[in-house]
Design an enzyme around this catalytic site. Structure first.
Site, PDB file in Angstrom:
ATOM      1  N   LYS A 122      29.506  63.700  44.490  1.00  0.00           N
ATOM      2  CA  LYS A 122      28.650  62.695  43.867  1.00  0.00           C
ATOM      3  C   LYS A 122      29.424  61.387  43.674  1.00  0.00           C
ATOM      4  CE  LYS A 122      29.712  64.141  39.133  1.00  0.00           C
ATOM      5  NZ  LYS A 122      29.173  64.539  37.828  1.00  0.00           N
ATOM      6  N   TYR A 153      44.098  33.976  31.552  1.00  0.00           N
ATOM      7  CA  TYR A 153      43.212  33.528  30.487  1.00  0.00           C
ATOM      8  C   TYR A 153      43.729  33.907  29.105  1.00  0.00           C
ATOM      9  CZ  TYR A 153      39.526  32.603  33.939  1.00  0.00           C
ATOM     10  OH  TYR A 153      38.792  32.120  34.990  1.00  0.00           O
TER      11      TYR A 153
END
Length: 390
Positions: free
Chosen positions: A40, A277
């Site tokens: 999956k 940042y």
């Protein structure tokens, strides 16, 4: 996806030989039980079809997916082994899956009703496996508590549908809540609840072909829960589902994914330079900063900012400052590095590089999430098997 280094600054190298090896290890752990390789979520980010083929080549008896679309992709790729898909929402079109001989997991009466309609539309008998909730309180028909349970109602409805010829109930399955802590009391209580659920189905006249509950962790640590089949997922990809009990090597598993990028920009900066940042990292001495064009849009967890390392220039180097959408900065110190040099974000760890487990610990998450996060901007390159060119 084809990998073109002129347009893709990062890629994930997937070792299909490792997949085959891991399936072999898990088969040995399973004893006489069959093995379903759960592929999956695009095989946990490793690539659905190539990994499924490698798993079958390694000895997987079944394949498992969460969603219908994944199962249909496997059939379209000519994978003919038994196949189960189990996580669906109301309104799903089951007819193509019934026509393709895909087993359908059913957790509620509405799901059974929709499968019955799909069987009528195709003129075929649908193969159904009943999902029972034995204590996870998630997907599955609830089987606990006093009085008549949701699961008992689902069994009766399924038996009636089978008597009419629209479905064949071939299995019952459940999922552990605490398989990664094998001594937790819920592990035993769920095994007992599952035994009761199986007995209830069999008393209703359902001739079950497969009964299964073991995920990767249970396959490795709770052999008495194997029943007729085990369903490992994460361990197929070589990662330990129980890192507190043992790493990949302890279980003879080989991590199949190595995430690789390249240095784009280098700059020499003085002490006191804030990086990325918010300047959450400040250099403490003159150093070389390497900018690498891969970020959280590609799957790098923002939580590894100032916490994880990569392999660059023959050593582990820290991620300096915040992970950005498209790039990270590495503090390379005084190492001799050049633009274009390879950066190994994580891999098996055999060459000194960080592992997915290292990144998981740095991010405060689990290794499942690390490998599954990588998105379509990061091509998969296959080695060690079909499609690898080797």
């Amino acid at each position: 996806m084809d990998f073109d280094p002129t347009i893709h600054p990062a890629y994930a190298r997937i070792d299909l030989a490792a997949i085959r090896h891991n399936v072999g290890v898990l088969r040995a752990r399973a004893g006489s039980a069959a093995l379903m390789a759960v592929v999956k979520a695009d095989a946990c980010g490793h690539g659905l079809v190539p990994v499924a083929r490698a798993a079958v080549a390694g000895g997987a008896d079944w394949l498992g997916t969460a969603q219908l679309g994944e199962a249909l992709q496997l059939r379209a790729a000519c994978l003919k082994v038994p196949l189960l898909t189990w996580l669906h929402a109301p309104g799903a079109d089951y007819a193509p899956a019934v026509a393709a001989d895909i087993d359908l997991g059913v957790s509620a009466p509405w799901g059974l009703a929709e499968v019955v309609r799909a069987a009528a539309a195709t003129g075929r008998t649908a193969r159904v496996q009943l999902k029972v909730d034995t204590g996870l309180a998630r997907n599955g028909a609830y089987a606990l508590g006093g009085g008549r349970t949701d699961y008992a109602d689902l069994v009766d409805r399924a038996a009636a549908a089978q008597a009419e010829g629209s479905v064949e109930v071939v299995g019952v399955f459940t999922h552990f809540a605490y398989a990664d802590a094998p001594t937790h009391p819920s592990v035993r209580s769920q095994q007992e609840a599952f035994a009761d659920a199986v007995a209830l189905a069999e008393r209703a006249g359902l001739a079950l072909q497969v009964r299964h509950m073991s995920n990767s962790a249970a396959t490795l640590t709770t052999p008495d829960a194997a029943w007729d089949m085990v369903r490992p997922g994460l361990a197929v990809y070589g990662l330990s589902p129980v890192p507190d009990l043992g790493n990949s090597a302890d279980f003879d598993l080989v991590p199949a994914m190595t995430a690789v990028a390249r240095v784009a920009t280098l700059k020499r900066v003085p002490a006191g330079q804030g990086v990325s940042y918010g300047h959450t990292f400040t250099t403490t001495a003159p150093t070389t900063l390497a900018d690498v064009p891969v970020g959280y849009a590609d799957g790098i967890p923002r939580h590894v900012s100032n916490a994880a390392s990569v392999w660059l220039g023959g050593a582990q180097r820290p991620i300096a400052g915040r992970v950005c959408m498209d790039q990270i900065v590495i503090d390379a110190g005084d190492a001799e590095v050049a633009c274009g040099d390879e950066v190994v974000l994580f891999g098996p760890g055999t060459g000194g590089e960080p592992t997915a487990q290292d990144w998981a610990e740095a991010a405060g998450t689990i290794n499942y999430e690390i490998v599954t996060r990588f998105g379509p901007r990061v091509p998969r390159v296959y080695v060690g098997g079909e499609g690898s060119g080797e």
